[in-house]
Design a protein around this motif. Structure first.
Motif, mmCIF file in Angstrom:
data_model
loop_
_atom_site.group_PDB
_atom_site.id
_atom_site.type_symbol
_atom_site.label_atom_id
_atom_site.label_comp_id
_atom_site.label_asym_id
_atom_site.label_seq_id
_atom_site.Cartn_x
_atom_site.Cartn_y
_atom_site.Cartn_z
ATOM 1 N N GLY A 196 17.423 -10.003 15.601
ATOM 2 C CA GLY A 196 16.550 -8.846 15.681
ATOM 3 C C GLY A 196 15.792 -8.590 14.392
ATOM 4 O O GLY A 196 15.105 -7.587 14.260
ATOM 5 N N LYS A 197 15.945 -9.493 13.454
ATOM 6 C CA LYS A 197 15.257 -9.332 12.170
ATOM 7 C C LYS A 197 13.747 -9.426 12.348
ATOM 8 O O LYS A 197 13.004 -8.667 11.745
ATOM 9 N N HIS A 198 13.298 -10.366 13.204
ATOM 10 C CA HIS A 198 11.867 -10.555 13.440
ATOM 11 C C HIS A 198 11.627 -10.825 14.916
ATOM 12 O O HIS A 198 12.466 -11.413 15.591
ATOM 13 N N SER A 199 10.451 -10.435 15.386
ATOM 14 C CA SER A 199 10.035 -10.780 16.742
ATOM 15 C C SER A 199 9.288 -12.112 16.685
ATOM 16 O O SER A 199 8.964 -12.614 15.609
ATOM 17 N N VAL A 200 8.993 -12.665 17.847
ATOM 18 C CA VAL A 200 8.288 -13.952 17.894
ATOM 19 C C VAL A 200 6.901 -13.855 17.256
ATOM 20 O O VAL A 200 6.537 -14.719 16.453
ATOM 21 N N PRO A 201 6.119 -12.798 17.537
ATOM 22 C CA PRO A 201 4.812 -12.716 16.849
ATOM 23 C C PRO A 201 4.943 -12.587 15.329
ATOM 24 O O PRO A 201 4.123 -13.128 14.591
ATOM 25 N N GLU A 202 5.980 -11.907 14.870
ATOM 26 C CA GLU A 202 6.191 -11.812 13.423
ATOM 27 C C GLU A 202 6.541 -13.174 12.843
ATOM 28 O O GLU A 202 6.042 -13.552 11.778
ATOM 29 N N LEU A 203 7.395 -13.933 13.537
ATOM 30 C CA LEU A 203 7.752 -15.281 13.071
ATOM 31 C C LEU A 203 6.518 -16.188 13.072
ATOM 32 O O LEU A 203 6.357 -17.018 12.172
ATOM 33 N N GLU A 204 5.669 -16.002 14.062
ATOM 34 C CA GLU A 204 4.445 -16.800 14.141
ATOM 35 C C GLU A 204 3.562 -16.557 12.923
ATOM 36 O O GLU A 204 3.040 -17.490 12.314
ATOM 37 N N ARG A 205 3.408 -15.290 12.554
ATOM 38 C CA ARG A 205 2.579 -14.965 11.377
ATOM 39 C C ARG A 205 3.241 -15.414 10.081
ATOM 40 O O ARG A 205 2.577 -15.912 9.184
ATOM 41 N N LEU A 206 4.561 -15.218 9.977
ATOM 42 C CA LEU A 206 5.252 -15.549 8.727
ATOM 43 C C LEU A 206 5.248 -17.045 8.436
ATOM 44 O O LEU A 206 5.050 -17.469 7.296
ATOM 45 N N HIS A 207 5.494 -17.861 9.473
ATOM 46 C CA HIS A 207 5.702 -19.286 9.245
ATOM 47 C C HIS A 207 4.553 -20.168 9.718
ATOM 48 O O HIS A 207 4.570 -21.380 9.501
ATOM 49 N N GLN A 241 17.086 -21.806 12.131
ATOM 50 C CA GLN A 241 16.943 -20.604 11.304
ATOM 51 C C GLN A 241 15.993 -19.605 11.958
ATOM 52 O O GLN A 241 16.280 -18.415 12.013
ATOM 53 N N LEU A 242 14.867 -20.086 12.482
ATOM 54 C CA LEU A 242 13.925 -19.200 13.159
ATOM 55 C C LEU A 242 14.547 -18.573 14.400
ATOM 56 O O LEU A 242 14.376 -17.380 14.653
ATOM 57 N N VAL A 243 15.299 -19.359 15.150
ATOM 58 C CA VAL A 243 15.962 -18.839 16.353
ATOM 59 C C VAL A 243 16.986 -17.776 15.966
ATOM 60 O O VAL A 243 17.093 -16.730 16.613
ATOM 61 N N GLN A 244 17.721 -18.010 14.883
ATOM 62 C CA GLN A 244 18.709 -17.022 14.435
ATOM 63 C C GLN A 244 18.030 -15.737 13.969
ATOM 64 O O GLN A 244 18.542 -14.646 14.225
ATOM 65 N N GLU A 245 16.899 -15.842 13.300
ATOM 66 C CA GLU A 245 16.164 -14.651 12.879
ATOM 67 C C GLU A 245 15.693 -13.858 14.093
ATOM 68 O O GLU A 245 15.726 -12.638 14.093
#
Length: 132
Positions: free
Chosen positions: A29-40, A21-25
Motif C-alpha cells: 500500500g506504499k504506492h499505487s500502480v500509477p505512482e509506481l509508473e511515474r516513479l520508475h 520490489q515493485l510488487v511488494q511496494e
C-alpha cells in the motif's frame, strides 16, 4: 540521398528483484500502480503483468482494482476520524459527569431524588378504565 531511418525501440530488461520490489511496494500500500509508473518509468500494463506473476495475493484471471486514493491517504483519514470520535466521546463523558454531579447536589441540598428508585411500587393510576 536520405538513409532509411527506423525508430529504434528501447527494450529494457529489469531484474527479477526489481520486479518483486515493485510488487511488494504495491501490495504493502506504499504506492499505487500509477505512482509506481511515474516513479520508475515503467508502463502500468507491465507493472500489472508483474503483479499477476509475482504477487502472492493477485493471480492471473482476477482483476486488480485500485481505489483512487492510496492506502496511506485512507489511513490518515481514518486516524483523523478516530481522533474526532475520541473527542466526541470525551465531551459526552464530561457531560455525563456534570449531570451526575448535579443529581447528587439536588439530592443532598434540595432532598430531590432524580435517579429512578426501583424499589417503589408502580402507580395504579396509569391503567385503562373500563366502561360500565
Amino acid at each position: 540521398m536520405k538513409a532509411n531511418l527506423r525508430k529504434i525501440r528501447k527494450h529494457r530488461v529489469y531484474s527479477e528483484e526489481f520486479k518483486v520490489q515493485l510488487v511488494q511496494e504495491f501490495e504493502s500500500g506504499k504506492h499505487s500502480v500509477p505512482e509506481l509508473e511515474r516513479l520508475h518509468g515503467v508502463a502500468s500494463t507491465v507493472i500489472y503483468l508483474w503483479i499477476y506473476k509475482f504477487s502472492t495475493f493477485n493471480k492471473k484471471g482476477f482483476r486488480v482494482v485500485e481505489m483512487k486514493q492510496s492506502s496511506s491517504q485512507k489511513l490518515k483519514e481514518l486516524e483523523k476520524r478516530i481522533k474526532e470520535l475520541e473527542a466526541t466521546v470525551g465531551r459526552k463523558k464530561i457531560m455525563i459527569d456534570y449531570l451526575e454531579t448535579m443529581m447528587e447536589v439536588a439530592k443532598e441540598e434540595l432532598d430531590i431524588d432524580i435517579k429512578k428508585n426501583f424499589s417503589t411500587p408502580q402507580s395504579a393510576g396509569s391503567g385503562k378504565k373500563s366502561k360500565k
